[in-house]
Write a protein that holds these residues in place. Structure first.
Motif: not given
Length: 305
Positions: A192-194, A203-208, A212-214, A282-285
């Protein structure tokens, strides 16, 4: 591209890569968390995370902060791969009717992912905790185990673990009591944050945003289930220091901690755990959503030509 179905091998590879990168970055903090959680009955060898890491470096050297890392790096690949891929698998099958996943279904998918993860997590965590906690209690069995772990010390740890096989059942329950609620909180919160960073649903959310969501979802879930993590760590620690309690199971462990150390003991290492889990997930996602594995797999046919 957005509608392209990601294969299971790609999901497993992405999860494995993410786990390796994340664990390498945050392992010293995880070691501090384990040692802080295992302090009991008024024993205060370490007063904080920084104090623990400084004393570890002084007494065991820089690589003392990576005790047990060999175990974690070896098994984190299947652990993270199973967790992330299983969540996607359950979400996909729960959404087969084409409708948007409800919060309940998102939680069920997380529950399924956490349950699958426990299969790998329990033996990995038990062995890792023995090695991480060795410096705190100056165990004769592990005291010479430097990172990377020597073949003899790793074998000794395995023998010790097998000799205490009776503890596997209660610690498996404790691991499930931590990992399943963690996944139930983490995955729906992350999803939900992503979504807040997605311009359109396909469309995928930006990597940042994924990072942050992770971080936010991971740290929130970590603190929420920290009492279960304290119990799990105590049960999985086979070697005890002077005047430290032994436990017969989850209830016995929780009762003794509450009676002898008070309710605040269940929050031991919470901020360390949050600091570990936040960048780890965060890194994993980011790795998972960037799709490193898809790029690698797409390149393989070209190399054969």
């Amino acid at each position: 591209m957005a509608d392209k179905q990601i294969s299971l091998p790609a999901k497993l590879i992405n999860g494995g890569i993410a786990g390796l990168i994340g664990v390498t970055c945050v392992f010293p903090i995880d070691l501090a968390k384990t040692r802080l959680q295992n302090q009991q009955n008024g024993q205060r060898m370490y007063t904080s995370m920084s104090d623990c890491l400084i004393k570890t470096i002084r007494s065991e050297g820089y690589f003392g902060m990576y005790r047990g890392a060999a175990v974690n790096l070896t098994l984190v690949t299947p652990e993270k791969a199973i967790k992330l891929a299983a969540n996607d698998f359950f979400r996909h099958h729960l959404a087969r009717d084409g409708k948007k996943l409800s919060l309940l279904k998102e939680m069920l998918a997380g529950c399924g992912a956490g349950t699958c993860q426990v299969i790998v997590t329990t033996p990995m965590e038990m062995l890792k905790i023995q090695l991480q906690d060795a410096g705190r209690i100056a165990s004769a069995l592990y005291v010479d185990c430097k990172w990377p772990c020597s073949r003899d010390s790793f074998a000794a740890a395995q023998k010790k673990l097998m000799a205490a096989q009776a503890q596997l059942n209660p610690s498996t329950g404790a691991a499930a009591a931590e990992d399943v609620p963690f996944s139930i909180v983490y995955f729906p919160l992350f999803a939900n944050l992503n979504k807040l960073g997605q311009k359109t649903p396909d469309v995928k959310a930006p990597f940042y945003v994924s990072f942050l969501a992770g971080c936010v979802a991971g740290s929130t879930a970590a603190v929420a289930v920290n009492p279960c993590d304290v119990i799990k760590t105590r049960l999985q620690s086979l070697q005890r220091g002077v005047n430290e309690d032994t436990y017969s199971g989850i209830i016995d462990c929780a009762r003794k901690i509450w009676r002898k150390e008070g309710p605040t003991a269940f929050l031991k290492g919470a901020y360390c755990r949050a600091l570990v889990i936040a960048p780890l997930f965060g890194i994993a996602q980011v790795v998972y959503f960037i799709g490193i594995a898809e790029y690698i797999l797409d390149m393989l046919p070209r190399r054969r030509d």
